[in-house]
Design a protein around this motif. Structure first.
Motif, PDB file in Angstrom:
ATOM      1  N   ILE A 178      -0.624  -5.964  -5.908  1.00 53.83           N
ATOM      2  CA  ILE A 178       0.436  -6.270  -4.970  1.00 53.83           C
ATOM      3  C   ILE A 178       0.171  -7.612  -4.501  1.00 53.83           C
ATOM      4  CG2 ILE A 178       1.819  -5.702  -2.989  1.00 53.83           C
ATOM      5  CD1 ILE A 178       1.536  -2.519  -3.370  1.00 53.83           C
ATOM      6  N   GLY A 179       0.928  -8.596  -5.088  1.00 52.68           N
ATOM      7  CA  GLY A 179       0.402 -10.130  -4.713  1.00 52.68           C
ATOM      8  C   GLY A 179      -0.387 -10.542  -6.068  1.00 52.68           C
ATOM      9  N   PHE A 180       0.307 -11.530  -6.447  1.00 55.21           N
ATOM     10  CA  PHE A 180      -0.341 -12.228  -7.812  1.00 55.21           C
ATOM     11  C   PHE A 180      -0.491 -13.658  -7.733  1.00 55.21           C
ATOM     12  CE2 PHE A 180       0.088 -12.753 -12.531  1.00 55.21           C
ATOM     13  CZ  PHE A 180      -1.162 -12.002 -12.787  1.00 55.21           C
ATOM     14  N   GLY A 181      -1.337 -14.107  -6.577  1.00 59.53           N
ATOM     15  CA  GLY A 181      -1.722 -15.554  -6.588  1.00 59.53           C
ATOM     16  C   GLY A 181      -3.061 -15.775  -7.143  1.00 59.53           C
ATOM     17  N   ALA A 182      -3.698 -16.670  -6.535  1.00 64.89           N
ATOM     18  CA  ALA A 182      -4.984 -16.949  -7.010  1.00 64.89           C
ATOM     19  C   ALA A 182      -6.022 -15.868  -7.140  1.00 64.89           C
ATOM     20  CB  ALA A 182      -5.541 -17.936  -6.022  1.00 64.89           C
ATOM     21  N   HIS A 209       3.207  -6.539  -8.806  1.00 70.24           N
ATOM     22  CA  HIS A 209       4.385  -6.952  -7.889  1.00 70.24           C
ATOM     23  C   HIS A 209       4.060  -8.238  -7.192  1.00 70.24           C
ATOM     24  CE1 HIS A 209       8.205  -6.568  -6.039  1.00 70.24           C
ATOM     25  NE2 HIS A 209       7.439  -6.679  -4.759  1.00 70.24           N
ATOM     26  N   ASP A 210       5.030  -9.157  -7.204  1.00 70.41           N
ATOM     27  CA  ASP A 210       4.902 -10.337  -6.574  1.00 70.41           C
ATOM     28  C   ASP A 210       6.423 -10.946  -6.745  1.00 70.41           C
ATOM     29  OD1 ASP A 210       4.711 -13.003  -5.116  1.00 70.41           O
ATOM     30  OD2 ASP A 210       2.457 -12.952  -5.554  1.00 70.41           O
ATOM     31  N   PRO A 211       7.286 -10.991  -5.554  1.00 67.46           N
ATOM     32  CA  PRO A 211       8.458 -11.739  -5.504  1.00 67.46           C
ATOM     33  C   PRO A 211       8.565 -13.013  -5.839  1.00 67.46           C
ATOM     34  CG  PRO A 211       7.937 -11.003  -3.348  1.00 67.46           C
ATOM     35  CD  PRO A 211       6.925 -10.324  -4.114  1.00 67.46           C
ATOM     36  N   TYR A 212       7.488 -13.757  -5.516  1.00 62.42           N
ATOM     37  CA  TYR A 212       7.085 -15.331  -5.659  1.00 62.42           C
ATOM     38  C   TYR A 212       6.545 -15.543  -6.838  1.00 62.42           C
ATOM     39  CZ  TYR A 212       8.274 -14.655  -0.586  1.00 62.42           C
ATOM     40  OH  TYR A 212       8.740 -14.101   0.522  1.00 62.42           O
TER      41      TYR A 212
END
Length: 314
Positions: free
Chosen positions: A153-157, A176-179
């Motif tokens: 949950i969260g797909f940043g760096a 899952h990451d809406p951004y």
């Protein structure tokens, strides 16, 4: 350059900065607020020194602190999570809020895997048993991660780094990451319910917002697989700790690894201290030798960029 000749003051909510960060801000006087500055400490120091910038290592910055400081132009996080800074109040007052994005991503991703593997392989439990004189070879079975599904949950760096390691271990990766604009090879972007339902390992890598507080609660935990692992190296407020404890004690979750908590520092006594199938660490996922330098230089560079831009327009 003498203190009198400095361009202004930068307040640091901590006891030190990496030497490389100090060098970046060599034209400014650095004032250190101490290891655990509270709001009263910040009010006193802000009123006394009127800093142009604040680097936030520990604690936070409230609207009251901003209001006593008429010189404040930038608040820079020594890391990535800015939830301890009242960003709305800063915006209303024309104060820029920055984060050292990605500076601690390698360290946090590595700590995430330390917790995942610690849970899957029962490292802390087996160590304790060995020290008590037990030899559990004939009775213990660890969880093999090959062909299991890890949900992010969260797909940043940080999430991307965790995903690359998972793929190297032949795991299935969903996120899952809406951004997130696009996935990477081998990673499937899915909705939140799918992450809850399909994950053998669920790992949190998103910021804490008003909209996702306690996103891990009794209802979401009930949707997860029996025997799943939950790891949080993001923010403690993402998890309803009471619901988590119930899921761990009931066996709904195999185990959990937590590096952040709803209230920090960790309040003693705390119910999680008495839960045997949870691994605890004191929010140090992003604290490493390299990350200390990267976060410091990133935070210092953000302060300098804002102040120099304003001076150029003056």
């Amino acid at each position: 350059m003498s203190a009198a000749a400095k361009k202004g003051v930068v307040l640091v909510t901590g006891v030190d900065l990496a030497p490389q960060a100090v060098e970046i801000l060599r034209d400014y006087e650095l004032v250190f607020a101490g290891a655990k500055p509270g709001e009263d400490d910040m009010l006193k120091l802000s009123e006394q020194y009127q800093p142009m910038g604040i680097i936030v290592r520990y604690g936070g910055v409230t609207s009251r602190v901003m209001d006593v400081n008429k010189s404040l132009r930038v608040i820079s996080k020594h890391g990535t999570g800015i939830d301890t800074i009242d960003s709305k109040a800063a915006q209303e007052r024309g104060i820029v809020v920055k984060a050292a994005v990605g500076a601690n991503a390698p360290a946090v991703a590595e700590h995430t895997w330390a917790l995942i593997l610690g849970c899957a392989k029962s490292v802390a439990h087996l160590d304790g048993r060995m020290r008590q004189g037990h030899w559990d070879k004939s009775t213990h079975k660890s969880l093999e991660l090959k062909d299991r599904t890890i949900g992010l949950i969260g797909f940043g760096a940080i999430g991307k780094r965790v995903a690359r390691t998972a793929l190297s271990m032949d795991m299935h990766v969903i996120a899952h990451d809406p951004y997130a604009k696009e996935a990477v090879d081998g990673v499937q972007l899915v909705d939140l319910d799918t992450v809850f339902a399909q994950s053998d390992v669920l790992s949190l890598h998103c910021p804490l917002t008003d909209g996702n507080k306690h996103m891990i609660n009794a209802q979401s935990l009930a949707r997860m697989k029996d025997g799943a692992i939950l790891v949080n190296t993001a923010r403690g407020g993402l998890i309803d700790e009471k619901a988590l404890i119930e899921a761990l004690n009931s066996g709904k979750l195999r185990s959990a690894g937590l590096d952040s908590f709803e209230k920090e520092p960790f309040a003693i006594p705390h119910p999680l201290q008495h839960v045997s199938n949870v691994i605890l660490s004191p929010h140090i996922g992003g604290v490493s030798d390299n990350a200390y330098v990267a976060m410091g230089t990133g935070a210092a560079s953000n302060v300098l960029a804002v102040l120099e831009a304003e001076q150029a327009l003056a």
